[in-house]
Design an enzyme around this catalytic site. Structure first.
Site, PDB file in Angstrom:
ATOM      1  CB  SER A 100      -0.918  -0.009   1.221  1.00 21.55           C
ATOM      2  OG  SER A 100      -0.155  -0.026   2.416  1.00 21.55           O
ATOM      3  CB  SER A 101       1.647   3.915   1.311  1.00 20.43           C
ATOM      4  OG  SER A 101       0.714   3.847   2.367  1.00 20.43           O
ATOM      5  CE  LYS A 106      -4.488   2.430  -4.992  1.00 21.69           C
ATOM      6  NZ  LYS A 106      -3.838   2.145  -3.681  1.00 21.69           N
ATOM      7  CE1 TYR A 164      -2.603  10.988  16.913  1.00 19.20           C
ATOM      8  CE2 TYR A 164      -4.663  10.496  18.034  1.00 19.20           C
ATOM      9  CZ  TYR A 164      -3.502  11.240  17.935  1.00 19.20           C
ATOM     10  OH  TYR A 164      -3.243  12.237  18.837  1.00 19.20           O
ATOM     11  CB  CYS A 199     -11.924  24.621  12.651  1.00 16.97           C
ATOM     12  SG  CYS A 199     -13.478  23.717  12.915  1.00 16.97           S
ATOM     13  CG  HIS A 229     -11.760  23.365   7.801  1.00 18.27           C
ATOM     14  ND1 HIS A 229     -10.777  22.732   8.522  1.00 18.27           N
ATOM     15  CD2 HIS A 229     -12.895  23.241   8.533  1.00 18.27           C
ATOM     16  CE1 HIS A 229     -11.291  22.235   9.636  1.00 18.27           C
ATOM     17  NE2 HIS A 229     -12.579  22.538   9.667  1.00 18.27           N
ATOM     18  CD  GLU A 252      -7.868  23.574   6.398  1.00 21.48           C
ATOM     19  OE1 GLU A 252      -8.356  22.717   7.154  1.00 21.48           O
ATOM     20  OE2 GLU A 252      -8.010  24.804   6.580  1.00 21.48           O
TER      21      GLU A 252
END
Length: 540
Positions: free
Chosen positions: A19-20, A23, A60, A388, A512, A514
């Site tokens: 994974s990671s 993609k 997390y 926020c 937000h 960002e």
């Protein structure tokens, strides 16, 4: 509609080995190149987890929750899609297994399957395929790039892989392209690239009935032609359809790297798309050159509660970078654990930084440490940016230490506070249960820093919150002619932006910003914050 009448082309991106692999970055990079060539592109993420959305997942576990204009709580990859494409995604752009199963079960309860046995095939797979059609029609896309979450071989992904296998027949051969990303490990000791993991990954994908037309190989070293030919022969893939995704220091280099290798030409040829312009990636080249030659540095303290996993603040990090690049400076973030901030160590923790940012969060853990950081920024004239929860705590800090409202707090933290300066939202939204989600208008007050920064009367920003400033306290806060509510949602009478007149740069927002920052178009608030931080650095 007959599926073969659908004009949209689909690129399905799967991942193998580990994974990671990136993609999402691969999808976003290809999307930008194709958009640059004149195609209308949208991207969809299919996540195989059973959660309805990541809204209630721990940061997390999952990193940040990215919010779209229409109020969907989505995977952080949608942030990459928006930043690379400079196009807004929607709630149709992120589909989870939880949504699919919930929809099918609801239909079964409503009797829409007419008493049939409800099964993965055809009912779950048909529901997945309908989601593909929905996003194509909603965004009026020439090309939809679909990223399949997880790794080939994961049991959770099976229905999604079966569904995308079927669409080649449903939509037509030249309307569907399968792209597989894999890891090609490099053994430094032997100085050798190993192809076996890629062979096995493609073999597993082919066993599911999917023959990839393109391979994107993630590697830390360049892959020589002999190795590519070996992979091509063993995986039954055109050698010209094997592309490298080398490790890069700057994410946006992936756009240039894939285009330089000709991936867009191969895709257009497969889809039989002609008469599209050549890609003009000059603005991306200029950005990368600027990043590679940054002359200054700005150091920002981010005081948060999820700092162990930086992905929890991914869009904030990227927005700060976008603004820093505009001012020719390298961004350095100092991660401050708000739980460890005390009155005794606050000065030693924060005195060396150019600016202080307090981001979002939920719950009462680490609240007092953030309030101490806000107080330090306010009383020492250090540029401060609250987002926020950061705005709510700025209100609480001012109430306690300037207005002397003893025990002032948020109802989220203390339901018995004598001064609930932060209360639950007054008007409920239909989106997202108890949260106010999505894009809302905000009217900016004349002669304020916020109005000068935006240079607009009305702005639209994305929200994700349950609590907000209590409007009954606004008059008291503004009485001393220093604290200003400079942004208001007039329809619901909600406080959206607060600032201090007496401070060089003290702005906090309920929304937000960002989520709307782009590498080529930094958000004005982040630009203003970085500019103020650089000025503070100069004046030290």
């Amino acid at each position: 509609m007959n599926n073969k009448d659908l004009k949209t082309k689909f690129i399905f991106i799967t991942g193998g080995v580990v994974s990671s692999l990136g993609k999402g970055i691969t999808a976003a990079s290809i999307g930008q190149i194709l958009k640059n060539r004149g195609l209308k592109v949208s991207i969809q993420k299919l996540d195989p987890y059973i959660n309805i959305d990541p809204g209630t997942m721990s940061p997390y576990q999952h990193g940040e929750v990215f919010v779209t204009d229409d109020g969907a709580e989505t995977d952080l990859d949608l942030g990459h899609y928006e930043r690379f494409l400079d196009e807004n995604m929607s709630k149709k752009s992120n589909v989870t297994a939880g949504q699919i199963y919930q929809s099918v079960i609801n239909k079964e309860r409503e009797g829409k399957y007419l008493g049939k046995t409800v099964q993965v095939i055809p009912h779950i797979t048909e529901e997945i395929k309908q989601k593909l059609i929905d996003v194509a029609l909603f965004h009026k896309s020439d090309v939809v790039i679909v990223e399949i979450g997880g790794t080939v071989g994961d049991i959770e992904s099976s229905p999604f892989l079966e569904a995308i296998r079927q669409v080649r027949f449903d939509f037509g051969y030249h309307n569907v392209l399968y792209l597989h990303t894999t890891l090609v490990p490099y053994l430094k000791k032997a100085q050798e690239i190993k192809t076996k993991p890629t062979q096995h990954s493609v073999k597993e994908l082919r066993a599911l009935g999917i023959q990839p037309q393109i391979l994107v190989l993630r590697s830390e070293v360049p892959i020589n032609p002999e190795t590519k030919n070996k992979i091509a022969a063993l995986c039954d893939i055109n050698p010209q359809a094997i592309f490298e995704a080398l490790d890069v220091d700057i994410l946006y280099q992936m756009i240039l790297n894939l285009h330089h290798q000709g991936i867009d030409d191969f895709i257009l040829q497969h889809f039989k798309l002609t008469n599209f312009s050549n890609a003009d990636l000059q603005s991306w080249k200029q950005l990368i050159t600027r990043i590679q030659n940054l002359e200054k540095k700005v150091v920002i303290a981010l005081v948060g509660k999820y700092i162990v996993l930086h992905d929890a603040y991914l869009s904030i990090i990227e927005a700060l970078k976008h603004a820093s690049y505009q001012y020719n400076c390298k961004l350095e973030i100092k991660w401050i654990d708000a739980e460890k901030v005390t009155p005794d160590n606050i000065s030693s923790l924060l005195e060396d930084y150019d600016g202080i940012l307090v981001p979002y969060g939920f719950g009462n853990r680490a609240i007092e440490g953030k309030i101490l950081a806000i107080n330090y920024a306010r009383t020492n004239n250090i540029p401060f940016f609250g987002i926020c929860l950061g705005m709510q705590l700025a209100v609480i800090e001012y109430a306690r230490n300037v207005l002397h409202l003893q025990g002032a707090n948020s109802l989220e933290v203390d339901e018995k506070t004598p001064h609930p300066v932060i209360t639950k939202k007054i008007v409920d939204s239909n989106l997202g249960g108890t949260l106010r989600l999505g894009s809302y208008p905000c009217h900016l007050k004349a002669n304020t820093k916020s109005k000068a920064i935006y240079n607009q009367e009305i702005i639209y920003e994305r929200h994700r919150h349950r609590f907000e400033m209590n409007p009954h306290y606004v008059a008291l806060f503004e009485k001393n002619n220093d604290f200003v509510v400079s942004g208001i949602n007039q329809e619901q009478k909600l406080c959206e932006i607060v600032e201090l007149k007496s401070h060089p740069w003290f702005i906090a927002v309920q929304f937000h910003p960002e989520f709307l920052s782009r590498p080529l178009k930094p958000h004005p608030l982040f630009k203003g914050f970085v500019e103020a931080s650089l000025l503070n650095q100069k004046n030290k």
